[in-house]
Write an enzyme that holds these catalytic residues in place. Structure first.
Site, mmCIF file in Angstrom:
data_model
loop_
_atom_site.group_PDB
_atom_site.id
_atom_site.type_symbol
_atom_site.label_atom_id
_atom_site.label_comp_id
_atom_site.label_asym_id
_atom_site.label_seq_id
_atom_site.Cartn_x
_atom_site.Cartn_y
_atom_site.Cartn_z
ATOM 1 C CG HIS A 57 -1.749 -0.970 6.682
ATOM 2 N ND1 HIS A 57 -2.469 0.299 6.477
ATOM 3 C CD2 HIS A 57 -2.292 -1.756 6.236
ATOM 4 C CE1 HIS A 57 -3.605 -0.274 5.638
ATOM 5 N NE2 HIS A 57 -3.563 -1.535 5.662
ATOM 6 N NE ARG A 58 -3.142 0.933 2.859
ATOM 7 C CZ ARG A 58 -4.429 1.267 2.626
ATOM 8 N NH1 ARG A 58 -4.511 2.781 2.052
ATOM 9 N NH2 ARG A 58 -5.582 0.688 2.809
ATOM 10 C CD GLU A 72 -0.446 -4.477 3.652
ATOM 11 O OE1 GLU A 72 -1.459 -4.942 3.257
ATOM 12 O OE2 GLU A 72 -0.439 -3.049 3.566
ATOM 13 C CG HIS A 113 -5.278 0.197 -0.772
ATOM 14 N ND1 HIS A 113 -6.596 0.574 -1.122
ATOM 15 C CD2 HIS A 113 -5.582 -0.800 0.188
ATOM 16 C CE1 HIS A 113 -7.505 0.125 -0.254
ATOM 17 N NE2 HIS A 113 -6.964 -0.802 0.457
HETATM 18 O O1 G3P Z 1 -3.833 -6.283 4.277
HETATM 19 C C1 G3P Z 1 -4.270 -5.888 5.572
HETATM 20 C C2 G3P Z 1 -5.205 -4.829 5.492
HETATM 21 O O2 G3P Z 1 -4.185 -3.911 4.842
HETATM 22 C C3 G3P Z 1 -6.446 -4.751 4.731
HETATM 23 O O3 G3P Z 1 -7.043 -3.737 4.140
HETATM 24 O O4 G3P Z 1 -7.707 -2.456 2.478
HETATM 25 O O5 G3P Z 1 -5.917 -1.716 3.940
HETATM 26 O O6 G3P Z 1 -5.660 -3.543 2.331
HETATM 27 P P1 G3P Z 1 -6.411 -2.624 3.134
HETATM 28 CA CA CA Z 2 -3.378 -4.538 2.540
#
Ligand code: G3P
Ligand code: CA
Length: 270
Positions: free
Chosen positions: A18-19, A46, A61
């Protein structure tokens, strides 16, 4: 035996960074992606997308550069050249002194094109169209950049090299109109999963292969319900070992996590 091997490979839980490795490094920088991809060996990088004033897709983000750079302003009002001047790493050192590294200072905001060039067509990408209503043409540009990197070939799409995720159903519908084969994942807001009717889930299954619910909403029962429609289930954002194990016990297919190393260790346990 062959059947077992296949079943196992199909159920391998996906480690979605995630990121990038954002629990350890400034999100959406090469420092973060290098760590998750090259060092931790996560399955997916991601990437959240925003679009600059001059139509370039960048990894960020937020709709503004304020939180994750030393600049201010909306991405849509800044050119790529302006955004490239910004320091996208020092904020992380300031916020997390115990994790701070000199190499994070001066990290730049990467473009999608630069990310695909750096990690190539063997890496897998889980790309989110953020705020698509703010950026007309975002979906077309996304497909153009992916195609330029050879990622729109049927075999690459089939093997899940690229998954497109969005909270915006409209954006996913647009992606489908532009391309019949690209694999899509519908993200769900907090408290949304249990509001979906059977009819809505059936209709959604015609569009997307997967669902990304907020992990706080998942239970054994609603995970089973989603799986009964054939959806792949990837909850976000699961950061503690306890929650990762709980999600796995419900039968999810992987998780978005800031700690790809921790989830990878768990899924590789015998
Ligand atoms: O994309 C999955 C998750 O990352 C969604 O929340 O706000 O972190 O992009 P956000
Ligand atoms: Ca995301």
């Amino acid at each position: 035996f062959a059947g077992n091997v296949e079943a196992k490979s199909h159920t391998k839980k996906q480690v979605i960074a995630h990121r990038g490795a954002s629990g350890y490094a400034p999100e959406h920088t090469f420092a973060s992606y290098d760590l998750s991809h090259n060092v931790m060996g996560a399955d997916y990088i991601e990437v959240d997308l925003q679009m600059t004033k001059d139509g370039q897709l960048i990894a960020m983000h937020d709709e503004t550069v304020d939180r994750t750079t030393n600049g201010t302003g909306a991405v849509k009002d800044l050119t790529l050249a302006e955004i490239k001047q910004l320091d996208a790493g020092s904020w992380f050192n300031d916020k997390n002194p115990e994790l701070a590294k000199p190499s994070y200072v001066g990290q730049q905001v990467p473009t999608l094109d630069e990310i695909l060039t750096r990690y190539g067509s063997n890496a897998k990408y889980y790309i989110e169209t953020k705020s698509p209503d703010v950026y007309p043409g975002m979906e077309e540009e996304l497909i153009r950049v992916l195609a330029e990197h050879g990622l729109m070939k049927t075999n690459k799409l089939k093997k899940g090299h690229v998954l497109i995720q969005s909270f915006s159903n409209e954006s996913l519908v647009k992606m489908r109109q532009l391309n019949k084969k690209i694999q899509l994942v519908q993200l769900l807001d907090r408290n949304q999963v249990d509001t979906l009717t059977d009819a809505q889930l059936s209709e959604l299954k015609q569009l997307v292969m997967g669902i990304g619910p907020n992990f706080r909403d998942l239970t054994a029962d609603n995970t089973k319900r989603l799986k009964s429609y054939g959806f792949v289930v990837h909850p976000y954002t699961v950061n503690t070992e306890e929650d990762m194990r709980r999600m796995n016990s419900y039968g999810v297919d992987g998780v978005f996590t800031n700690y790809a190393d921790v989830y990878k260790r768990i899924v590789n346990e015998k």
